[in-house]
Write a protein that holds these residues in place. Structure first.
Motif, PDB file in Angstrom:
ATOM      1  N   ALA A 173      14.811 -28.577  72.812  1.00  0.00           N
ATOM      2  CA  ALA A 173      13.865 -27.468  72.667  1.00  0.00           C
ATOM      3  C   ALA A 173      14.301 -26.537  71.540  1.00  0.00           C
ATOM      4  O   ALA A 173      13.457 -26.019  70.798  1.00  0.00           O
ATOM      5  CB  ALA A 173      13.727 -26.707  73.985  1.00  0.00           C
TER       6      ALA A 173
ATOM      7  N   PHE B 278      17.822 -17.869  71.092  1.00  0.00           N
ATOM      8  CA  PHE B 278      17.017 -18.885  71.767  1.00  0.00           C
ATOM      9  C   PHE B 278      17.331 -18.894  73.259  1.00  0.00           C
ATOM     10  O   PHE B 278      16.431 -18.872  74.101  1.00  0.00           O
ATOM     11  CB  PHE B 278      17.278 -20.255  71.148  1.00  0.00           C
ATOM     12  CG  PHE B 278      16.657 -21.396  71.895  1.00  0.00           C
ATOM     13  CD1 PHE B 278      15.327 -21.713  71.703  1.00  0.00           C
ATOM     14  CD2 PHE B 278      17.408 -22.147  72.787  1.00  0.00           C
ATOM     15  CE1 PHE B 278      14.741 -22.770  72.400  1.00  0.00           C
ATOM     16  CE2 PHE B 278      16.835 -23.199  73.482  1.00  0.00           C
ATOM     17  CZ  PHE B 278      15.499 -23.513  73.293  1.00  0.00           C
TER      18      PHE B 278
ATOM     19  N   LEU C 184       9.794 -24.725  63.818  1.00  0.00           N
ATOM     20  CA  LEU C 184       8.542 -23.982  63.688  1.00  0.00           C
ATOM     21  C   LEU C 184       8.491 -23.285  62.337  1.00  0.00           C
ATOM     22  O   LEU C 184       9.532 -22.901  61.788  1.00  0.00           O
ATOM     23  CB  LEU C 184       8.413 -22.956  64.817  1.00  0.00           C
ATOM     24  CG  LEU C 184       8.191 -23.513  66.203  1.00  0.00           C
ATOM     25  CD1 LEU C 184       8.261 -22.398  67.238  1.00  0.00           C
ATOM     26  CD2 LEU C 184       6.869 -24.244  66.293  1.00  0.00           C
TER      27      LEU C 184
ATOM     28  N   TRP D 226      12.189 -25.530  68.284  1.00  0.00           N
ATOM     29  CA  TRP D 226      12.021 -24.107  67.992  1.00  0.00           C
ATOM     30  C   TRP D 226      12.421 -23.810  66.550  1.00  0.00           C
ATOM     31  O   TRP D 226      11.732 -23.070  65.849  1.00  0.00           O
ATOM     32  CB  TRP D 226      12.862 -23.318  68.984  1.00  0.00           C
ATOM     33  CG  TRP D 226      12.837 -21.838  68.884  1.00  0.00           C
ATOM     34  CD1 TRP D 226      11.822 -21.000  69.237  1.00  0.00           C
ATOM     35  CD2 TRP D 226      13.902 -20.986  68.443  1.00  0.00           C
ATOM     36  NE1 TRP D 226      12.193 -19.691  69.042  1.00  0.00           N
ATOM     37  CE2 TRP D 226      13.471 -19.664  68.558  1.00  0.00           C
ATOM     38  CE3 TRP D 226      15.197 -21.238  67.973  1.00  0.00           C
ATOM     39  CZ2 TRP D 226      14.268 -18.578  68.219  1.00  0.00           C
ATOM     40  CZ3 TRP D 226      15.997 -20.158  67.640  1.00  0.00           C
ATOM     41  CH2 TRP D 226      15.524 -18.854  67.759  1.00  0.00           C
TER      42      TRP D 226
ATOM     43  N   ARG E  53      14.879 -17.668  76.564  1.00  0.00           N
ATOM     44  CA  ARG E  53      14.520 -18.597  77.638  1.00  0.00           C
ATOM     45  C   ARG E  53      15.324 -18.340  78.911  1.00  0.00           C
ATOM     46  O   ARG E  53      15.248 -19.124  79.854  1.00  0.00           O
ATOM     47  CB  ARG E  53      14.722 -20.022  77.175  1.00  0.00           C
ATOM     48  CG  ARG E  53      13.860 -20.294  75.960  1.00  0.00           C
ATOM     49  CD  ARG E  53      13.505 -21.686  75.849  1.00  0.00           C
ATOM     50  NE  ARG E  53      12.605 -21.826  74.706  1.00  0.00           N
ATOM     51  CZ  ARG E  53      11.780 -22.797  74.595  1.00  0.00           C
ATOM     52  NH1 ARG E  53      11.710 -23.706  75.523  1.00  0.00           N
ATOM     53  NH2 ARG E  53      11.000 -22.880  73.550  1.00  0.00           N
TER      54      ARG E  53
ATOM     55  N   SER F  71       8.861 -19.050  64.235  1.00  0.00           N
ATOM     56  CA  SER F  71      10.047 -19.660  64.797  1.00  0.00           C
ATOM     57  C   SER F  71      10.837 -18.745  65.718  1.00  0.00           C
ATOM     58  O   SER F  71      11.675 -19.201  66.448  1.00  0.00           O
ATOM     59  CB  SER F  71      10.952 -20.176  63.685  1.00  0.00           C
ATOM     60  OG  SER F  71      11.416 -19.120  62.895  1.00  0.00           O
ATOM     61  N   ARG F  72      10.568 -17.460  65.688  1.00  0.00           N
ATOM     62  CA  ARG F  72      11.340 -16.562  66.543  1.00  0.00           C
ATOM     63  C   ARG F  72      10.461 -15.944  67.630  1.00  0.00           C
ATOM     64  O   ARG F  72      10.858 -15.013  68.285  1.00  0.00           O
ATOM     65  CB  ARG F  72      11.993 -15.449  65.712  1.00  0.00           C
ATOM     66  CG  ARG F  72      12.902 -15.951  64.613  1.00  0.00           C
ATOM     67  CD  ARG F  72      14.003 -16.841  65.163  1.00  0.00           C
ATOM     68  NE  ARG F  72      14.857 -17.348  64.133  1.00  0.00           N
ATOM     69  CZ  ARG F  72      14.883 -18.610  63.741  1.00  0.00           C
ATOM     70  NH1 ARG F  72      14.115 -19.495  64.286  1.00  0.00           N
ATOM     71  NH2 ARG F  72      15.703 -19.003  62.800  1.00  0.00           N
TER      72      ARG F  72
ATOM     73  N   TRP G  29       8.422 -16.092  71.227  1.00  0.00           N
ATOM     74  CA  TRP G  29       8.600 -16.765  72.516  1.00  0.00           C
ATOM     75  C   TRP G  29       7.257 -17.069  73.054  1.00  0.00           C
ATOM     76  O   TRP G  29       6.804 -17.409  73.920  1.00  0.00           O
ATOM     77  CB  TRP G  29       9.410 -15.882  73.470  1.00  0.00           C
ATOM     78  CG  TRP G  29      10.666 -15.480  72.829  1.00  0.00           C
ATOM     79  CD1 TRP G  29      10.993 -14.236  72.355  1.00  0.00           C
ATOM     80  CD2 TRP G  29      11.778 -16.294  72.486  1.00  0.00           C
ATOM     81  NE1 TRP G  29      12.215 -14.251  71.782  1.00  0.00           N
ATOM     82  CE2 TRP G  29      12.725 -15.480  71.836  1.00  0.00           C
ATOM     83  CE3 TRP G  29      12.057 -17.630  72.650  1.00  0.00           C
ATOM     84  CZ2 TRP G  29      13.937 -15.978  71.378  1.00  0.00           C
ATOM     85  CZ3 TRP G  29      13.262 -18.104  72.190  1.00  0.00           C
ATOM     86  CH2 TRP G  29      14.183 -17.286  71.563  1.00  0.00           C
TER      87      TRP G  29
END
Length: 92
Positions: free
Chosen positions: A77, A59, A84, A81, A63, A89-90, A92
């Motif tokens: 965040a 994560f 999801l 994430w 970012r 979920s993985r 971006w």
């Protein structure tokens, strides 16, 4: 990034690590997982932490965040994430 099963050469003790870019261990994760192993936490506990820390560092990398400089908003965040649906979920 991946979680890797390891066997300690001297003691044959089982543990886990998280490998980052270049298949090198992520140092702060390595230190924490080594601590868990040193205080004799179950290999399953160490494995669970390894997977969670892999997600955290993935994560952060996605970012472009430094793990030592995260904010409360960054942690929020991460929680969003993680919530999801699988498959998204993985991303971006």
């Amino acid at each position: 990034m991946k979680v890797q099963h390891v066997i300690m050469p001297s003691s044959r003790a089982e543990s886990w690590t998280v490998l980052g870019d270049g298949l090198m261990p992520i140092e702060p994760v390595e230190r924490f997982l080594a601590y868990l192993a040193a205080i004799e936490r179950s290999p399953n506990t160490v494995k669970a932490y390894a997977h969670d820390l892999k997600d955290w560092f993935a994560f952060l990398a996605g970012r472009q965040l430094d793990w030592q400089r995260v904010t409360v908003e960054d942690v929020a965040a991460l929680v969003a994430w993680l919530r999801l649906p699988p498959g998204r979920s993985r991303c971006w």
